[in-house]
Design an enzyme around this catalytic site. Structure first.
Site, PDB file in Angstrom:
ATOM      1  N   GLU A 158     -55.122 -31.198 -19.601  1.00  0.00           N
ATOM      2  CA  GLU A 158     -53.856 -31.225 -18.519  1.00  0.00           C
ATOM      3  C   GLU A 158     -54.732 -29.925 -16.965  1.00  0.00           C
ATOM      4  O   GLU A 158     -54.885 -29.216 -17.293  1.00  0.00           O
ATOM      5  CB  GLU A 158     -52.219 -30.951 -18.251  1.00  0.00           C
ATOM      6  CG  GLU A 158     -51.970 -31.844 -17.237  1.00  0.00           C
ATOM      7  CD  GLU A 158     -50.692 -29.910 -16.972  1.00  0.00           C
ATOM      8  OE1 GLU A 158     -50.302 -30.221 -16.225  1.00  0.00           O
ATOM      9  OE2 GLU A 158     -51.141 -29.213 -17.501  1.00  0.00           O
TER      10      GLU A 158
ATOM     11  N   ASP B  45     -52.247 -28.152 -22.563  1.00  0.00           N
ATOM     12  CA  ASP B  45     -51.058 -27.540 -21.323  1.00  0.00           C
ATOM     13  C   ASP B  45     -52.097 -26.366 -20.154  1.00  0.00           C
ATOM     14  O   ASP B  45     -52.685 -25.674 -21.121  1.00  0.00           O
ATOM     15  CB  ASP B  45     -49.954 -26.996 -21.390  1.00  0.00           C
ATOM     16  CG  ASP B  45     -49.071 -27.065 -20.427  1.00  0.00           C
ATOM     17  OD1 ASP B  45     -48.837 -28.125 -19.808  1.00  0.00           O
ATOM     18  OD2 ASP B  45     -48.536 -26.156 -20.563  1.00  0.00           O
TER      19      ASP B  45
END
Ligand code: CA
Length: 485
Positions: A262, A232
């Protein structure tokens, strides 16, 4: 994995009743049937509160096992239920990926006092005033866990910044001061230095932090028998650390262990730099492609459809791209809201599922619909068909027919094992036809559109050509008439 499909198994507004792991287990057979090969689970670690999605992370070692933050379970269920779900996924020979949130920590157990300086919101390299003592929530000793799995305790030295000083009662971004302390510099250059995102931001340059996170990831991967992880918010995490971290994971768990991240930035160069700096160990979600989908879904006929794949990860690094249409952050009322308009969803899924390049990811919210206030309808039937075409017919060489501004198509030739041909055509403005050469051996064959968008069938002529119809604002996907999906 040839024609693999990832399934993002959550959306932002799912119920917080704790039934998720049990409920999702029931859906696995269906996903296996349409060709899903990997399940991306939500953050399974204990968050600040029961209704938190998991990104507001409190304790990395609590997977719904300890009575912390007012409950044993997380939003999604207990650790036992999580392990049962993972067993069920593995039992169907699908891979398991977990969401790993290591940019920040939230919901500290106690406050600490330390030196800090406020910085400008828009330029974090700009200090705004005097160095001062502040008091903030940075102490983590996890009393509910009582040292099980790890006895590491976090304090302000392990963080780079916070967003609240309870001495002055003022919000802002405070850079923590001290020996060898600064923002981490291997991060996005947006806002001068985009190390700080939210909560207490972890200092990935601190030697104790590096050791702790390595020890944790090793435990986490083994504990859950993971095949991969999704990292993340990597644009806020030092790439030097991520290089070291990913190298460590490969060393311990082998090069087949799957890492994807991400990096939320429409700019392709920044994503390319990150991949290079982390030695191409981390695939990236193709945010550029998502924005192309989003923009065309808004602009319609004004957008040049032939440029749909331009400046995307999947074009430049086809083997490193996780392609997707939408996700939990692009949903309505979320931080990165950019939800692809409904009329374009089928086209977008056709593009990620049927083309040769990219590891496509189906989003729970598209598949089952989104719950709560921002409710949307499920698109399961539509996605099922396209996924089954991927599973059974989207193979071999690809010919592109990017004809004109509002009209494109492509053809898959099949391979030895899957010899049938597949055609996709997309028109934005009006009903149009694309003539494609399938091969002389295909003459006389009849093709039909499995989406149902075009009723007319296509017969391949003597020379091996077929005229494939695309209805306005639709995708049509043709396979030979009578073949099962
Ligand atoms: Ca950070």
């Amino acid at each position: 994995m040839i024609n693999g499909i990832m399934f993002q198994a959550f959306e932002w507004y799912m119920p917080t009743d704790g039934n998720y792991y049990r409920e999702f287990k029931k859906k696995l057979d269906d996903l296996k049937r349409i060709g899903v090969t990997a399940i991306w689970l939500p953050p399974v670690t204990k968050a600040i509160s029961l209704d938190n999605t998991g990104y507001g992370i409190y304790d990395l070692y609590d997977l719904g096992e300890f009575d912390q933050k007012k409950s044993k379970r997380t939003k999604y269920g207990t650790k036992e239920e999580l392990l049962e779900l993972i067993d069920a996924i593995k039992g169907l020979d699908m891979q398991v990926y977990a969401d790993v949130v290591i940019n920040h920590k939230a919901g500290a157990d106690y406050e600490e006092e330390f030196m800090a300086v406020p910085v400008d919101w828009d330029d974090r390299t700009k200090e705004m005033g005097e160095y001062r003592k502040i008091r903030a929530w940075t102490g983590f000793d996890f009393p509910g866990r009582a040292n099980k799995h790890s006895d590491f305790k976090w304090n302000f030295n392990h963080f780079t910044g916070v967003d609240f000083d309870s001495i002055s009662g003022e919000q802002g971004i405070y850079k923590i001061l001290g020996e060898n302390k600064d923002w981490n510099w291997g991060v996005s250059a947006e806002k001068g230095n985009y190390d700080y995102l939210m909560f207490a931001d972890i200092d990935h340059a601190h030697p104790e932090v590096k050791e702790e996170l390595k020890g944790w990831i090793d435990w986490f991967i083994k504990e859950l028998s993971l095949d991969g992880i999704r990292l993340d918010a990597v644009k806020h995490i030092d790439k030097t650390f991520m290089e070291e971290f990913s190298s460590y994971i490969y060393e311990k768990h082998g090069k087949d262990f799957y890492l994807f991240g991400e990096y939320w930035d429409g700019n392709l160069d920044n994503k390319m730099d990150y991949m290079s700096a982390t030695n191409y160990r981390i695939d990236l979600l193709d945010v550029s492609l998502h924005y192309n989908f989003f923009n065309i879904s808004k602009e319609g006929a004004d957008y040049d459809l032939t440029k749909i794949l331009k400046e995307t990860v999947v074009s430049d690094e086809p083997l490193k791209a996780v392609t997707f249409v939408d996700n939990h952050d692009t949903q309505f009322n979320q931080s990165l809201e950019s939800y692809v308009e409904t009329w374009f969803k089928e086209i977008a899924y056709g593009l990620i599922l049927l083309r040769k390049d990219g590891f496509p990811c189906i989003f729970y919210g598209d598949y089952y619909g989104i719950g709560g206030e921002f409710m949307t309808d499920p698109m399961k039937d539509m996605i099922d068909k396209l996924a089954l075409v991927r599973k059974n017919y989207a193979f071999g060489d690809q010919d592109d027919y990017f004809m004109e501004k509002n009209l494109i198509g492509f053809l898959r030739h099949g391979n030895e094992e899957h010899p049938n041909k597949m055609v996709a055509v997309i028109s934005i403005t009006e009903k149009k036809t694309v003539s494609m050469f399938l091969g002389e051996d295909q003459k006389g064959k009849v093709f039909e559109d499995i989406t149902g968008n075009t009723v007319e069938k296509t017969v391949i002529n003597e020379e091996g050509y077929g005229n494939f119809i695309a209805e306005a604002g639709k995708i049509s996907v043709y396979i030979e008439d009578g073949l099962p999906l």
